[in-house]
Design an enzyme around this catalytic site. Structure first.
Site, short mmCIF file in Angstrom:
data_model
loop_
_atom_site.label_atom_id
_atom_site.label_comp_id
_atom_site.label_asym_id
_atom_site.label_seq_id
_atom_site.Cartn_x
_atom_site.Cartn_y
_atom_site.Cartn_z
N SER A 249 0.82 -1.21 0.00
CA SER A 249 0.00 0.00 0.00
C SER A 249 0.86 1.26 0.00
O SER A 249 1.73 1.38 -0.85
CB SER A 249 -0.94 -0.07 1.21
OG SER A 249 -2.10 0.66 0.94
N LYS A 253 4.18 2.03 -2.42
CA LYS A 253 4.61 3.22 -3.17
C LYS A 253 6.05 3.50 -2.75
O LYS A 253 6.93 3.84 -3.56
CB LYS A 253 3.73 4.43 -2.83
CG LYS A 253 2.20 4.20 -2.91
CD LYS A 253 1.42 5.49 -2.64
CE LYS A 253 0.03 5.32 -2.03
NZ LYS A 253 -0.96 4.60 -2.77
N TRP A 340 -9.89 0.32 -5.15
CA TRP A 340 -9.33 1.64 -4.86
C TRP A 340 -7.90 1.77 -5.42
O TRP A 340 -7.48 2.83 -5.86
CB TRP A 340 -9.36 1.83 -3.34
CG TRP A 340 -8.84 3.12 -2.76
CD1 TRP A 340 -7.83 3.23 -1.85
CD2 TRP A 340 -9.33 4.44 -2.97
NE1 TRP A 340 -7.65 4.54 -1.50
CE2 TRP A 340 -8.56 5.31 -2.17
CE3 TRP A 340 -10.35 5.00 -3.76
CZ2 TRP A 340 -8.76 6.70 -2.13
CZ3 TRP A 340 -10.54 6.38 -3.72
CH2 TRP A 340 -9.77 7.21 -2.93
N HIS A 390 -7.49 -5.77 0.02
CA HIS A 390 -6.27 -5.01 0.27
C HIS A 390 -5.53 -5.57 1.49
O HIS A 390 -5.97 -5.34 2.63
CB HIS A 390 -6.71 -3.56 0.52
CG HIS A 390 -5.62 -2.56 0.57
ND1 HIS A 390 -4.87 -2.23 -0.53
CD2 HIS A 390 -5.14 -1.80 1.59
CE1 HIS A 390 -4.00 -1.29 -0.19
NE2 HIS A 390 -4.14 -1.02 1.09
C1 GCU Z 1 -5.32 4.87 1.72
C2 GCU Z 1 -4.71 5.63 0.57
C3 GCU Z 1 -3.88 4.72 -0.34
C4 GCU Z 1 -2.90 3.92 0.46
C5 GCU Z 1 -3.61 3.19 1.57
C6 GCU Z 1 -2.71 2.45 2.54
O1 GCU Z 1 -6.32 4.00 1.22
O2 GCU Z 1 -5.72 6.30 -0.11
O3 GCU Z 1 -3.18 5.49 -1.30
O4 GCU Z 1 -2.18 3.03 -0.35
O5 GCU Z 1 -4.33 4.12 2.37
O6 GCU Z 1 -1.55 2.77 2.69
O7 GCU Z 1 -3.23 1.53 3.19
#
Ligand code: GCU
Length: 410
Positions: A249, A253, A340, A390
Site C-alpha cells: 500500500s 509506493k 481503490w 487489500h
Molecule cells: C489509503 C490511501 C492509499 C494507500 C492506503 C494504505 O487508502 O488512499 O493510497 O495506499 O491508504 O496505505 O493503506
C-alpha cells in the site's frame, strides 16, 4: 457505535470518497508519455533516458532526498535465537546523527540459522511496529507515534497484530532473512508541516520545511530503507547484494521509490501500492492524484500538487517508475477486491514498463493481457492478482519467494 469506531470509519470515508470512478467503461482514452524517448540501446537508457525520468520523479513527485548522513551510527541493541532455533534475531538501532536527541530507527532482523555465509534478505517497512509483525516475545515494542490507535502509542496488546502479513517461517524456510522497521520511526505519518521525523535534520539555516521539489514523507521512508541497506552492508550474515525491498500500500509506493532511487536494491516488490505507486494515474479509476494530495498532503513533494485533476499534464506516468528498476527484477501484486488501488491499472503499468527491459534483452512482463486470478506471470517483471482484499497474505509471499528464487538462483 463507539466514538473510536465512528472516527475510524469517518477516516476511511475521507480516504475513499464517493466520487471515485469504479466503472471501466468510464475510463477514457489516454496517451501514456513515451517511455523510451530517443533511447535505442541499454546504454542510451542507462546514461541518458533513465536519469531524465528519475529527475522528473524526484522533482515533480516524491521530492529530492539527501544522501547518507555523515554521522550515522549503528548499535546492535539485542540479539538471540528465534523461531525454535531456525533464526538468529538482531535488533539494531540506527542513529541518523550524533547526540541523545538524534532521530533513530530500529531494525528487526532475522537471519536463517541454517544458512552458511551470507543470506539474501527481504527488507520492508511495517505499519504497526516491529512487535506487531511476529509473536516473538523478545521483539522490542515500538514506542514511536502511531496512527489510528488511542493515545497514538502501541503496547504489548499489539504484539503479532500484523503477523499474518509477514510470513517469516516461509521466508526462513526458503533460506532468506527478513528485516523490518516501523515506518513512523523515520517520519510520523501525519501532516505536521515536517517538524518531526528526519526532515528537520537536513534543513539549511533558516529553512522550516522542504522546498516544493524536496522530499515528502514517502521519499523519507524510502531514504530510511536505504539507510537500513547501509546497515545490512555491514552485517556479516546478510547478503547486501541480494536485498529485495518490498512494501504494501503506501509502503508499496515507498518500496517502488526506494528501488528507483537506490540501485543497490536487487529486487523490488510492490504489494497493492495503487495510486502514486504501481497504478497508472491517467486511467482515473479508483484513487486519483487529487485524492492523494488532499488526504495525504505530506506524502509527496509540493510540486506534485499541480497534478490534482490534471493527470494529462504529468510528464510521466507510473509505468515509468516501474521501468526505473530495469534491468533489475520488479514484482507488482494486486488483489481483485482492492479496486481503490486499480488492479488493472497496476497490471497495465507493469506491462508498459516492458520496453525498457527489452533494451537489455530481458523479458519484462511476459503478458499483454491481464492474467486470471491467481495465475502469476513471472519474467523480469512479475505480476499477479489474487482473490480477496487489500492486504498481504501467505499467497503473496509464496509468489515473492518464488520470484526471488528464480532471479537469485538460490
Ligand atoms: C489509503 C490511501 C492509499 C494507500 C492506503 C494504505 O487508502 O488512499 O493510497 O495506499 O491508504 O496505505 O493503506
Amino acid at each position: 457505535m463507539r466514538f473510536a469506531t465512528a472516527l475510524f470509519l469517518a477516516s476511511l470515508c475521507l480516504a475513499q470518497p464517493p466520487d471515485a470512478n469504479y466503472d471501466e467503461s468510464k475510463v477514457g482514452a489516454y496517451q501514456l508519455p513515451d517511455l523510451l524517448g530517443e533511447a535505442k540501446t541499454s546504454r542510451d537508457w542507462t546514461s541518458k533516458r533513465r536519469p531524465e525520468i528519475l529527475h522528473l520523479f524526484e522533482n515533480q513527485m516524491f521530492g529530492v532526498a539527501p544522501g547518507r548522513p555523515k554521522d550515522m551510527s549503528f548499535e546492535v541493541l539485542e540479539q538471540g535465537e528465534a523461531f525454535d532455533g531456525k533464526a538468529r534475531r538482531k535488533q539494531v538501532q540506527v542513529a541518523f546523527a550524533k547526540g541523545p536527541n538524534a532521530p533513530k530507527m530500529e531494525i528487526l532482523l532475522y537471519l536463517p540459522a541454517g544458512v552458511k555465509g551470507k543470506a539474501p534478505v527481504f527488507l520492508g517497512l511495517n505499519f504497526q511496529g516491529n512487535h506487531a509483525i511476529t509473536d516473538d516475545p523478545a521483539v522490542h515494542i515500538t514506542r514511536s507515534w502511531m496512527r489510528n490507535i488511542p493515545g497514538n502509542r502501541s503496547d504489548e496488546s499489539k504484539r503479532a497484530a500484523a503477523a499474518s502479513r509477514w510470513d517469516i517461517p516461509a521466508i526462513l524456510a526458503a533460506g532468506y532473512g527478513v528485516a523490518s522497521i516501523y515506518y513512523g520511526d523515520i517520519d510520523p505519518d501525519f501532516d505536521d508541516g515536517f517538524q518531526n521525523g528526519v526532515h528537520p535534520l537536513f534543513y539549511k539555516p533558516g529553512q522550516t520545511r522542504p522546498a516544493a521539489s524536496e522530499w515528502g514523507s514517502i521519499a523519507a521512508w524510502a531514504w530510511g530503507l536505504s539507510r537500513a541497506l547501509d546497515y545490512l552492508e555491514t552485517d556479516p550474515g546478510a547478503d547486501a547484494k541480494r536485498v529485495a525491498v518490498l512494501g504494501h500500500s503506501r509502503l508499496g509506493k515507498t518500496s517502488l521509490w526506494a528501488g528507483a532511487i537506490d540501485p543497490r536494491f536487487s529486487i523490488v516488490i510492490s504489494n497493492d501500492s495503487g495510486a502514486g505507486g504501481a497504478a497508472l494515474s491517467r486511467r482515473i479509476y479508483g484513487e486519483e492524484v487529487r485524492h492523494l494530495n488532499k488526504s495525504f498532503p505530506h506524502w509527496f513533494a509540493g510540486n506534485f500538487k499541480q497534478y490534482s485533476s490534471n493527470e494529462a499534464a504529468m510528464p510521466f506516468d507510473q509505468h515509468m517508475l516501474i521501468a526505473l528498476m530495469a534491468p533489475r527484477p520488479v514484482y507488482v501484486a494486486s488483489a481483485v477486491e482492492d479496486r481503490w488501488a486499480d488492479p488493472k491499472g497496476e497490471f497495465l503499468s507493469a506491462a508498459a514498463a516492458t520496453p525498457a527491459y527489452k533494451l537489455f534483452g530481458l523479458s519484462g512482463l511476459p503478458a499483454t493481457e491481464m492474467p486470471g486470478i491467481e495465475q502469476p506471470v513471472m519474467g523480469t517483471i512479475g505480476y499477479h492478482v489474487r482473490r480477496g482484499k487489500h492486504d498481504v497474505t501467505a499467497y503473496d509471499w509464496e509468489q515473492f519467494l518464488k520470484f526471488a528464487r528464480m532471479h537469485w538462483k538460490r
